[in-house]
Write an enzyme that holds these catalytic residues in place. Structure first.
Site, short mmCIF file in Angstrom:
data_model
loop_
_atom_site.label_atom_id
_atom_site.label_comp_id
_atom_site.label_asym_id
_atom_site.label_seq_id
_atom_site.Cartn_x
_atom_site.Cartn_y
_atom_site.Cartn_z
N GLU A 173 2.81 -4.61 1.12
CA GLU A 173 3.01 -2.92 0.90
C GLU A 173 2.27 -2.37 1.90
O GLU A 173 1.05 -2.77 2.45
CB GLU A 173 2.39 -2.46 -0.49
N LYS B 88 4.82 8.31 2.89
CA LYS B 88 3.46 9.19 2.69
C LYS B 88 3.98 10.56 2.97
O LYS B 88 3.05 11.26 3.56
CB LYS B 88 2.49 8.86 3.33
N ASP C 133 -5.65 -6.00 -2.82
CA ASP C 133 -6.25 -6.14 -1.35
C ASP C 133 -6.81 -7.51 -1.19
O ASP C 133 -6.79 -7.79 -0.15
CB ASP C 133 -7.57 -4.98 -1.34
#
Ligand code: G3P
Ligand code: MG
Length: 240
Positions: free
Chosen positions: A33, A110, A228
């Site tokens: 991602e 975004k 992460d």
């Protein structure tokens, strides 16, 4: 349950940099991602925040800087001196890293803070040029952006992003329309999300760095997590 490397392998490498993406590309994760913004001169760049302050040695908003200006800054040293010299990648640079892998590519638009007029069209043009429509999921907190993606390219999978607890999510998501729900961890285990899972719509959850949370989400039927720490999560999920 599938694993996506969130912002690349961003726990151990500076987020959204080629170093983080090279590590993700090496791992047998389902996908990766990353977050896309648009520069003052209309280039697509991969960075999480609207400004470069947190993840570089520069300051200012991406929307006010040209790509040439952005490339003068160091996007690695804030994380560790080992990554000094990492530059902001363009979307094309990131797609290059995954050109010969099978990873699913979750492109997050975004445009929820600054609208970045024309960004959707540019992202779609690049996806078409690279012939990667079947490998891509386009997600956004800007649900108008994913509505546009479906209008132009109904074959591309889209996902609506949410931070909050939602009521009647299926009605809303089908109305956009979007194909999947990407939702923040605590909200993902509310009863309303079980309705979405039971309907067969994919539900994917961010950001899951704790194995206990991963276990809960797997039991709940969540299709994938964004983490992460992809290597740690792969090892954990293989062990249960
Ligand atoms: O796309 C999942 C997740 O990345 C959304 O939140 O703020 O990390 O981009 P954020
Ligand atoms: Mg993101």
């Amino acid at each position: 349950m599938d694993v996506f490397a969130h912002r690349g392998a961003s726990g151990n490498y500076p987020e959204n940099t080629i170093a983080a993406f090279n590590e993700a590309a090496r791992l047998p994760v389902f996908g990766v991602e990353f977050d896309v913004h648009m520069t003052a001169d209309g280039e697509l760049v991969v960075i999480h925040d609207e400004s470069i302050d947190r993840t570089s040695n520069g300051t200012g908003y991406v929307k006010d800087l040209s790509l040439a200006e952005l490339r003068k800054y160091d996007f690695g040293s804030w994380f560790s001196s080992d990554f000094q010299g990492e530059m902001i990648p363009t979307l094309a640079d990131v797609l290059d890293v995954f050109e010969f892998t099978n990873h699913k590519l979750n492109i997050e638009l975004k445009s929820d803070i600054f609208p970045y007029v024309g960004m959707v069209e540019k992202v779609l043009a690049l996806i078409t040029e690279r012939q990667i429509a079947s490998r891509v999921i386009i997600s956004s907190f800007d649900h108008a952006a994913i509505e546009s993606v479906k209008l132009y390219h109904p074959e591309i999978e889209t996902a609506a992003l949410f931070m909050e607890v939602i009521v009647h999510p299926l009605d809303y998501i089908r109305r956009i329309p979007a194909d999947a729900l990407h939702i923040f961890f605590p909200a993902a285990i509310r009863p309303s999300i079980a309705e979405v899972i039971n309907s067969g719509m994919p539900v994917r959850t961010f950001t899951v760095n704790d194995v206990t949370h991963a276990n809960i989400l797997k039991q709940a039927g969540v299709q994938a997590i964004f983490t992460d720490y992809p290597e740690k999560m792969l090892t954990f999920l293989d062990s249960i």
